[in-house]
Design an enzyme around this catalytic site. Structure first.
Site, PDB file in Angstrom:
ATOM      1  CD  GLU A 159     125.408  24.482 -14.112  1.00  9.52           C
ATOM      2  OE1 GLU A 159     125.651  23.850 -15.164  1.00  9.52           O
ATOM      3  OE2 GLU A 159     125.009  25.652 -14.106  1.00  9.52           O
ATOM      4  CG  ASP A 185     123.650  15.466  -5.565  1.00  8.15           C
ATOM      5  OD1 ASP A 185     123.172  15.798  -6.673  1.00  8.15           O
ATOM      6  OD2 ASP A 185     124.297  16.236  -4.844  1.00  8.15           O
ATOM      7  CE1 TYR A 206     118.627  22.170 -11.841  1.00 11.26           C
ATOM      8  CE2 TYR A 206     120.866  23.024 -11.701  1.00 11.26           C
ATOM      9  CZ  TYR A 206     119.993  21.972 -11.906  1.00 11.26           C
ATOM     10  OH  TYR A 206     120.489  20.724 -12.158  1.00 11.26           O
TER      11      TYR A 206
END
Lengths: 408, 280
Positions: free
Chosen positions: B55, B66, B181
């Site tokens: 990734e 994040d 995912y």
């Protein structure tokens, strides 16, 4: 509240997906999407519910102090020697700025949704104070994300929030200003998705926020219309408001968008000048991009990295702008200009001396622009400027600069 | 699932792992962290250390999904001069050493939008990219990048989260390709430990809706956790713990040291050993 759309109206947007032309939308992580949709569904239901409207009107009248006056600024009109200048006095609202109009609407919506925990971001602290106020009023917990640099330059507002029972989280990531506070608030919201409501302070973010915040702020323009008809028997010729994210401006402008004879001007923060890279003028110095949930004009480099905004005013120090403004800019319906830090400081002093009103630095930008053209306009013309906040919060930052300029 | 003209690498790699009776290990690094040369050495070393899939983070100034570790990694890369064209240069250089390991670009939409969507997709495919994870593009915005990406033969890999309920899941999965995912926590990357029992149930739920492999990420920090997750899913993706290893190897000025590449690859090997030890 929003009025039913008429065909070909500039007031009909956004579409069902939250787009104003190519701007707006819902560019958020999947974790947030179900929340955004929940807010949208709740708001769609609330805005047609007479009980919700009645609640908002009650707090407008008895708590915020609406309607705010439309005041003929006679001494400034004389000073400039041209068209008549009116101020829409939203600095007289409870908490000292227009921000409470939106917060009251969203807090009442959160209450309807059964949410008891509120998150907000803030730049100058005005939105944070308004949110802390509503949370105290409704018995909700309040957490405010504020850039560490802004915590320093807006200490009185930090103290107000603490006094009102809010927890202020200083944000140190990035440059520690409004953009970074919004990133951190979104991150925090993701982690508290089930229990928390995010009260966004401006007409930006993912749909439905830009439209919802605009609707809650449109009371400014609606009152202005009614008050102007009573005072002058006609609509004004020109509207002027400052723009960071653009909520006070959209609130004033929106009810007038279809009145094609009314000239509308938004004033961005020009910082040290548009020719430098130290400004916050997204429309005049940026290009379209995607940030904080919407497509809009952004300050960015050639690689699509967001650049830091600069303004003497913490409330305008944001590299983006509400998507509806981007759309109105491209349509040409609203003219967007910029004014520098220095010009805003001079207007700050001028307004204090001539009218006995200490404006916030944000509307001082609008007044500085008014000063560039109003003297050349015929005396029978009318200009309305949104005096959207009071300047007490800015004294710490402004006084040394005014002294250095010999303005006090 | 939308049929599309895949590069084939993602499917081949999951098939190979399945043949070994194990889940895959996906490793996240931010492109060009802590600098271009060290970042390239790290990337090139990942397959040898046991990463089945890379990734590859496209640094962005405002990564809203994040946590602090990945934010810092992206900022280190940007400070060292990383750009979108250089991200693709790194992929091209990697492909000279490895023809099979899938590369999934991961990041946010604005740098791609700024580059130009069609041009970016062409350049990414030519460089050797296999798919993309673009965090701020939910199904509601599929016309932006997801559908153009599938048309060019690049997998658009979607995140499913604990807040994605059964009603919403079909729209999330509709144009997903390559794999799904699963974000194991409601939070940003690297902040909370992965809850394995919840992941087990969530993987089972996703499997009822899709034939695609299901990988799990956000919150996997140790070889033991990677092993546990890989046992109940088709793959574990580790990011924050890897970029933290990079960070801890840097000198006081944030520059790479002689330890940066070996320490990071050793950590990746420990994760790979965990996943390989967890055969089902």
């Amino acid at each position: 509240m929003s009025v039913a759309a008429v065909p070909n109206s500039l007031r009909a947007g956004p579409d069902a997906e939250g787009h104003f032309g190519i701007f707006g939308g819902r560019y958020v992580a999947e974790t947030l999407m179900p929340l955004i949709l929940e807010v949208e569904a709740a708001y769609t239901h609330a805005k047609t519910d007479p009980a919700f409207k009645k609640d908002i009107e009650y707090f407008h009248t008895h708590y915020i102090g609406r309607p705010s006056p439309l005041y003929f600024a006679e001494r400034l009109t004389e000073h400039f020697g041209g068209a008549k200048l009116y101020f829409k006095r939203d600095e007289l609202n409870h908490t000292g700025a227009h921000k409470i109009n939106n917060v009251m609407g969203q807090a009442l919506l959160a209450k309807r949704m059964g949410k008891k925990h509120i998150i907000a971001e803030t730049g100058a602290g005005q939105h944070g104070v308004a949110t802390a106020t509503a949370c105290a009023l409704f018995g909700m917990t309040c957490e405010v994300f504020m850039g560490a640099e802004d915590v320093e330059r807006q200490k009185p507002n930090v103290d107000r929030m603490r006094l009102l029972g809010a927890e202020v989280h200083p944000v140190t990531s990035g440059a520690g200003t409004l953009k970074d506070a919004m990133n951190e608030a979104l991150r925090y919201w993701v982690s508290k998705a089930e229990t928390h409501f995010y009260i966004i302070g401006t007409v930006a973010g993912p749909h439905p926020y830009p439209a919802m915040v605009r609707d809650f702020q449109s009371i400014i323009g609606e009152e202005t219309k009614t008050q102007m008809m009573a005072a002058e028997g006609r609509l004004p010729d020109t509207l002027v408001a400052c723009i960071g994210g653009g909520s006070n401006a959209m609130g004033l402008f929106h009810p007038f968008l279809d009145d094609v004879d009314v000239e509308i001007i938004g004033v961005e923060a020009g910082g040290l000048g548009l020719e430098t890279d130290k400004h916050a003028a997204s429309l005049n110095g940026g290009r379209p991009g995607v940030l904080h949930g919407n497509r809009t004009y952004l300050l960015q480099d050639d690689d699509g990295q967001i650049t830091e905004a600069h303004s003497i005013s913490a409330g305008l120090d944001y590299p983006g702008i509400g998507p509806e403004h981007s759309w109105l800019h491209e349509l040409g319906r609203v003219k967007y200009v910029a004014c520098t830090d220095d010009a805003a400081l001079e207007a700050f002093a001028l307004c204090s001396r001539k009218e006995g009103i200490i404006p916030a630095l944000e509307p001082a930008h609008a007044l500085a622009h008014v000063g560039t053209f109003i003297g050349d306009r015929p005396k029978d013309q009318i200009v309305v400027m949104n005096l959207c906040g009071r300047g007490d919060k800015d004294l710490g930052a402004v006084i040394p600069q005014l002294e250095a300029k010999g303005l006090i | 699932m939308t049929t599309f003209d895949s590069t084939g690498r993602i499917e081949a790699r999951f098939a190979a792992c399945a043949a070994e009776g194990r889940g895959a290990l996906g490793v996240y690094i931010s492109a060009g962290d802590p600098d271009l040369a060290t970042g390239q050495a790290l990337m090139n070393g990942l397959p040898g250390a046991g990463a089945d899939m890379i990734e590859f983070g496209m640094p962005f100034t405002d990564p809203m999904a994040d946590g602090p570790s990945v934010q810092a990694a992206g900022l280190r890369a940007l400070a060292a001069g990383m750009t979108q064209p250089k991200v693709l240069d790194m992929v091209r250089a990697f492909r000279e050493t490895d023809a099979d390991t899938p590369i999934i670009l991961m990041g946010y939409y604005n740098p791609i939008y700024s580059y130009g969507v069609e041009r970016f997709l062409d350049d990414a495919k030519a460089a050797g990219v296999d798919g993309m994870i673009v965090v701020d593009l939910p199904p509601e915005e599929d016309d932006e990048l997801c559908l153009p990406s599938l048309r060019k033969g690049l997998a658009f890999i979607r995140l499913a989260t604990p807040t994605t309920d059964d009603k919403r899941l079909p729209s999330v999965l509709r144009h997903t390709a390559g794999f799904v995912y699963y974000v194991s926590i409601t939070g940003v990357t690297g902040t909370v430990d992965v809850p394995v029992e919840i992941v087990t149930r969530a993987t089972e739920r996703l499997k009822r809706h899709t034939a695609l492999p299901v990988c799990v990420g956000f919150g996997i920090k140790t070889p033991e956790q990677a092993a546990a997750v890989a046992k109940v899913s088709d793959g574990a993706i580790v990011g924050s713990a890897v970029v933290d290893t990079i960070r801890m190897s840097l000198d006081a000025d944030g520059k790479a040291t002689a330890r940066t590449v070996p320490d990071t690859l050793a950590f990746v090997k420990s994760l790979a050993d965990g996943v390989r030890g967890a055969r089902v």
